[in-house]
Enzyme design. Sequence first.
Site, mmCIF file in Angstrom:
data_model
loop_
_atom_site.group_PDB
_atom_site.id
_atom_site.type_symbol
_atom_site.label_atom_id
_atom_site.label_comp_id
_atom_site.label_asym_id
_atom_site.label_seq_id
_atom_site.Cartn_x
_atom_site.Cartn_y
_atom_site.Cartn_z
ATOM 1 N N ASP A 198 0.829 -1.204 0.000
ATOM 2 C CA ASP A 198 0.000 0.000 0.000
ATOM 3 C C ASP A 198 0.864 1.256 0.000
ATOM 4 O O ASP A 198 1.592 1.510 0.957
ATOM 5 C CB ASP A 198 -0.906 -0.014 1.229
ATOM 6 N N ASP A 393 -2.394 6.377 -5.773
ATOM 7 C CA ASP A 393 -2.625 5.460 -4.655
ATOM 8 C C ASP A 393 -2.842 4.041 -5.169
ATOM 9 O O ASP A 393 -3.829 3.768 -5.860
ATOM 10 C CB ASP A 393 -3.826 5.918 -3.840
#
Length: 516
Positions: A198, A393
């Site tokens: 992430d 992201d």
Amino acid sequence: MAEAAASARSCVGYGGGGGCFLRRRLLAAAAYLAAVGLAAAALGATAANDAAEGRVHVTLTVADVLAASSSSSCDGATPLPREHKRGAGSGTRMTIVHRHGPCSPLADAHGNPPSQEDILAADQSRAESIQRRVSAMATSLQPTELMKSAAASGALPASLSSSTPSLPVSSGRALDTGNYVVTIGLGTPASQYTVVFDTGSDTTWVQCRPCVVVCYKQKDRLFDPAKSSTYSNISCASSYCSDLYIHGCAGGHCLYDVQYGDGSYTVGFFAQDTLTLSSDSIKGFRFGCGENNRGLFGRAAGLLGLGRGTTSLPVQTYDRYGGVFEHCLPASYTRTGYLDFGPDSPAANARLTPMLTENGPTFYYVGMTGIRVGRQLLPIPPSVFSTAGTLVDSGTVITRLPPTAYSALRSAFTKDMAALGYKKAPALSILDTCYDLTGRREVALPRVSLLFLGGACLDVDASGILYVASPSQACLGFAANEDDGDVGIIGNTQLKTYGVLYDIGKRVVGFSPGAC
């Protein structure tokens, strides 16, 4: 500078008066890039080639990108073009897979993946929690206030709420769900764990024995600190403990607590041990050893934090890898991508844009400047993108745009799809522009390009233009934010097949097409 000018002209050469204003902004950005020693000439050549080709449409093979693939076999690693292979000895490569696909170590023949509605609902929760966090940072909300707010809303575990002021919180609130996983080694001797990777979180963590309160179900066995000869807890007095957003203390040992937007959380000791990435061993790596964990983590053992914060993997390994990593997300569930660490030069076809580090911590901000559909530069004022900014992201599925920008994109895309004769289909969750592709093996789609400061273009791969839930429901893979003041998010659907480079030292983000 002649090359930089060519780059600006070629990337937005269809824009009329608005395009002229945008070209001036891009030229200014190119001057900045040249000043910090970036390869502006390479950028110009790449963008010029794309424009010269004049491609209006791209071809999508429907079966290759079904969001819920019926295939039970993994195609394995896709051979990488030579220019994308990293030099031996300068870094390390790990395999990326979609956690719900047949290549995933988490795949379970007796279980069912979540529905498309569930995936998109979770994605909306993630996007909203990113918005809240960015807003809190913009208003200089103090960590203690954040913690009190979380406790008041019920986001904190009830057993911990009474000691809220001393609870630790790391900068991980953005995660709701993660779509791609990698396998790491932890401890001595090393045990293997499949974790979500992430770019929107900093602190790495895994579930640990003993689970003093509760642990969610994972496929790997829990990490046992007692079985690692190199494990140690970090002292409350250590400066490393202070690196956490807020730190806590128990028995002289540092505590961490990561709260996520959907109410998920992980709590435990902040510790250090040997981390293994492929064949590389990272001694003394600091991570969270979670003994109280609850949430929708999809049977993964934890999370690999790749943000820009002090506790993140790229920052902790800066002396080794130079703060450089790159990922490539595969086009389909049945293929694999890669996660690279190391300071190799960008690929020859990399399109570089400044990393806007002044916008805030953790996230990778970039300067988005426009959108092109086919040959048309959409009439979107640049201020629409600059007002709230844009970040890249890896954990967000669907790209979020300011409503003004999304409306222009939807209008142009709908017009082109109507001209191509496609039949509309009902909306799917947050996706409102859908088509029925039943009976079609290959479809032509309008090319969609995202434009960035410095002349960088991301010509979205065909696999990232539509989110194909089923042959009868294939939707434009973009959604609108609630307000133009909300930060834009470039999601992983639009990043497919691109080598996405993050260089914290040089403060650039790069996009290399056709990397996997």
